[in-house]
Scaffold this motif. Structure first.
Motif, PDB file in Angstrom:
ATOM      1  N   ALA A  14     -20.999-112.397  53.180  1.00  0.00           N
ATOM      2  CA  ALA A  14     -20.185-111.362  52.543  1.00  0.00           C
ATOM      3  C   ALA A  14     -19.206-110.748  53.536  1.00  0.00           C
ATOM      4  N   LEU A  15     -19.659-110.519  54.750  1.00  0.00           N
ATOM      5  CA  LEU A  15     -18.793-109.965  55.782  1.00  0.00           C
ATOM      6  C   LEU A  15     -17.675-110.953  56.129  1.00  0.00           C
ATOM      7  N   SER A  16     -18.028-112.222  56.279  1.00  0.00           N
ATOM      8  CA  SER A  16     -17.019-113.244  56.584  1.00  0.00           C
ATOM      9  C   SER A  16     -15.980-113.334  55.479  1.00  0.00           C
ATOM     10  N   LEU A  17     -16.429-113.283  54.239  1.00  0.00           N
ATOM     11  CA  LEU A  17     -15.499-113.363  53.107  1.00  0.00           C
ATOM     12  C   LEU A  17     -14.610-112.135  53.028  1.00  0.00           C
ATOM     13  N   SER A  18     -15.179-110.967  53.304  1.00  0.00           N
ATOM     14  CA  SER A  18     -14.371-109.745  53.226  1.00  0.00           C
ATOM     15  C   SER A  18     -13.320-109.698  54.324  1.00  0.00           C
ATOM     16  N   MET A  19     -13.573-110.370  55.432  1.00  0.00           N
ATOM     17  CA  MET A  19     -12.625-110.378  56.541  1.00  0.00           C
ATOM     18  C   MET A  19     -11.576-111.489  56.400  1.00  0.00           C
ATOM     19  N   ALA A  20     -11.802-112.412  55.461  1.00  0.00           N
ATOM     20  CA  ALA A  20     -10.858-113.510  55.252  1.00  0.00           C
ATOM     21  C   ALA A  20      -9.665-112.979  54.455  1.00  0.00           C
ATOM     22  N   PRO A  21      -8.463-112.988  55.051  1.00  0.00           N
ATOM     23  CA  PRO A  21      -7.313-112.355  54.403  1.00  0.00           C
ATOM     24  C   PRO A  21      -6.687-113.133  53.243  1.00  0.00           C
ATOM     25  N   THR A  22      -6.888-114.439  53.203  1.00  0.00           N
ATOM     26  CA  THR A  22      -6.228-115.242  52.164  1.00  0.00           C
ATOM     27  C   THR A  22      -7.249-116.091  51.406  1.00  0.00           C
ATOM     28  N   LYS A  23      -6.792-116.643  50.271  1.00  0.00           N
ATOM     29  CA  LYS A  23      -7.646-117.570  49.515  1.00  0.00           C
ATOM     30  C   LYS A  23      -8.048-118.749  50.388  1.00  0.00           C
ATOM     31  N   PHE A  24      -7.094-119.261  51.158  1.00  0.00           N
ATOM     32  CA  PHE A  24      -7.359-120.388  52.041  1.00  0.00           C
ATOM     33  C   PHE A  24      -8.512-120.064  52.991  1.00  0.00           C
ATOM     34  N   ASP A  25      -8.457-118.908  53.628  1.00  0.00           N
ATOM     35  CA  ASP A  25      -9.503-118.513  54.573  1.00  0.00           C
ATOM     36  C   ASP A  25     -10.855-118.369  53.879  1.00  0.00           C
ATOM     37  N   LYS A  26     -10.856-117.831  52.684  1.00  0.00           N
ATOM     38  CA  LYS A  26     -12.107-117.686  51.926  1.00  0.00           C
ATOM     39  C   LYS A  26     -12.697-119.062  51.605  1.00  0.00           C
ATOM     40  N   TYR A  27     -11.843-120.012  51.190  1.00  0.00           N
ATOM     41  CA  TYR A  27     -12.333-121.368  50.931  1.00  0.00           C
ATOM     42  C   TYR A  27     -12.905-122.002  52.192  1.00  0.00           C
ATOM     43  N   VAL A  28     -12.260-121.795  53.329  1.00  0.00           N
ATOM     44  CA  VAL A  28     -12.765-122.352  54.587  1.00  0.00           C
ATOM     45  C   VAL A  28     -14.155-121.798  54.884  1.00  0.00           C
ATOM     46  N   VAL A  29     -14.330-120.492  54.735  1.00  0.00           N
ATOM     47  CA  VAL A  29     -15.635-119.860  54.995  1.00  0.00           C
ATOM     48  C   VAL A  29     -16.702-120.461  54.077  1.00  0.00           C
ATOM     49  N   LEU A  30     -16.412-120.544  52.789  1.00  0.00           N
ATOM     50  CA  LEU A  30     -17.397-121.056  51.830  1.00  0.00           C
ATOM     51  C   LEU A  30     -17.699-122.538  52.053  1.00  0.00           C
ATOM     52  N   LEU A  31     -16.668-123.338  52.271  1.00  0.00           N
ATOM     53  CA  LEU A  31     -16.880-124.773  52.472  1.00  0.00           C
ATOM     54  C   LEU A  31     -17.646-125.040  53.763  1.00  0.00           C
ATOM     55  N   LYS A  32     -17.307-124.337  54.820  1.00  0.00           N
ATOM     56  CA  LYS A  32     -17.992-124.534  56.105  1.00  0.00           C
ATOM     57  C   LYS A  32     -19.465-124.172  55.982  1.00  0.00           C
ATOM     58  N   LYS A  33     -19.766-123.095  55.263  1.00  0.00           N
ATOM     59  CA  LYS A  33     -21.152-122.677  55.087  1.00  0.00           C
ATOM     60  C   LYS A  33     -21.966-123.767  54.394  1.00  0.00           C
TER      61      LYS A  33
END
Length: 97
Positions: A14-33
């Motif tokens: 949740a912290l990583s997602l909240s700190m991700a500024p763009t959709k792209f960054d959020k996808y990277v966080v989720l996919l990497k996890k």
């Protein structure tokens, strides 16, 4: 699985997602996890909610598919989809409200 550990993992995500500024960054966080740094053809089919045959067709036609790396030659070749490419593809094709 330890409930405390699960809660810590959820908090970290949740912290990583909240700190991700763009959709792209959020996808990277989720996919990497979930997948690490690369995705197989079968995993991509699940992510895109398509059949592996559809993924094969899109690869063959070089159409509507994330950039990939082909390892090997012939029918035994495998396809590797870097999460950066998949995240870019998703952020450009998935519409959000």
């Amino acid at each position: 699985m330890d409930e405390k550990k699960l809660n810590e993992n959820d908090l970290e995500l949740a912290l990583s997602l909240s700190m991700a500024p763009t959709k792209f960054d959020k996808y990277v966080v989720l996919l990497k996890k979930d997948f690490g740094y690369s995705i197989t053809k079968a995993q991509l089919a699940i992510i895109l909610d398509k059949s592996e045959q559809t993924i094969d067709r899109r690869i063959k036609e070089s159409c509507n598919i994330p950039n990939f790396i082909r390892s090997g030659e012939g029918k035994k070749a495998s396809y590797i989809f870097p999460i950066i490419e998949v995240a870019q593809f998703l952020s450009n094709t998935i519409k959000t409200a």
